[in-house]
Design a protein around this motif. Structure first.
Motif, short mmCIF file in Angstrom:
data_model
loop_
_atom_site.label_atom_id
_atom_site.label_comp_id
_atom_site.label_asym_id
_atom_site.label_seq_id
_atom_site.Cartn_x
_atom_site.Cartn_y
_atom_site.Cartn_z
N UNK A 126 0.82 -1.21 0.00
CA UNK A 126 0.00 0.00 0.00
C UNK A 126 0.86 1.27 0.00
N UNK A 127 2.15 1.11 -0.28
CA UNK A 127 3.03 2.27 -0.42
C UNK A 127 3.77 2.68 0.83
N UNK A 128 3.67 1.90 1.90
CA UNK A 128 4.40 2.21 3.13
C UNK A 128 5.81 1.64 3.03
N UNK A 129 6.76 2.35 3.64
CA UNK A 129 8.16 1.93 3.63
C UNK A 129 8.61 1.77 5.07
N UNK A 130 9.28 0.67 5.35
CA UNK A 130 9.79 0.42 6.70
C UNK A 130 11.02 1.30 6.93
N UNK A 142 10.18 -7.38 17.74
CA UNK A 142 10.19 -6.02 17.23
C UNK A 142 9.11 -5.84 16.17
N UNK A 143 8.53 -4.65 16.15
CA UNK A 143 7.52 -4.30 15.15
C UNK A 143 8.15 -3.38 14.11
N UNK A 144 7.87 -3.62 12.83
CA UNK A 144 8.33 -2.67 11.81
C UNK A 144 7.56 -1.36 11.94
N UNK A 145 8.29 -0.25 11.90
CA UNK A 145 7.67 1.07 11.90
C UNK A 145 7.73 1.55 10.45
N UNK A 146 6.56 1.86 9.91
CA UNK A 146 6.47 2.15 8.48
C UNK A 146 5.86 3.53 8.25
N UNK A 147 6.15 4.08 7.06
CA UNK A 147 5.71 5.44 6.76
C UNK A 147 5.29 5.51 5.28
#
Length: 153
Positions: A126-130, A142-147
């Motif tokens: 959906x276009x998010x980048x980690x 750990x959880x990936x933090x995406x933007x």
């Protein structure tokens, strides 16, 4: 795509929404003790309805998912995106996320999400980048933090 509609969620639906988030998380086969560690984070509160925009996805009069986005000073935060397990993998998450981003995001701020590791590929599609990771429970997870950045023209 089927006869789905998205509506603003109501506080009276909090129990239904919380059942969906818990069942959706369980769908990934996590151990019961991990589910217990996360229970508080999975459940919406009345306060969430005051500070977040929460939308439900309805299919034939049944709520099958919801998405919540909170506007922060520096970004929009996708705090919840859950689809009932029997409806996962049919494009409903994409439909709901797209609707909510279109409806809620009004300023040029990034949209962030702390994703479940199982959802990282979905958000990437959906276009998010980690761009980072956040320690979770149990220790060592750990959880990936995406933007995702939108450009409003």
């Amino acid at each position: 795509m089927n006869s789905t509609k998205v509506f603003k969620a109501q506080i009276e639906e909090i129990d239904i929404l919380n059942r969906i988030s818990f069942a959706s998380k369980q769908h990934w086969g996590y151990p019961e003790e991990w589910m217990e560690l996360w229970k508080e984070d999975l459940l919406l509160t009345e306060h969430d309805f005051e500070v977040q925009q929460i939308y439900k996805l309805v299919l034939e009069k049944m709520i099958i998912g919801f998405c919540a986005i909170q506007e922060l000073d520096e970004a929009y935060d996708v705090t919840n995106l859950w689809i009932a397990p029997s409806h996962i993998g049919h494009g409903f998450g994409k439909q709901l996320l797209s609707f909510c981003i279109e409806k809620v995001v009004r300023n040029d701020k990034p949209i962030i999400v702390e994703a479940d590791p199982n959802a990282e590929a979905f958000y990437a599609s959906q276009g998010f980048v980690t761009y980072g990771q956040k320690e979770s429970l149990p220790k060592g997870r750990f959880l990936p933090v995406m933007k995702k950045t939108l450009s409003h023209n």
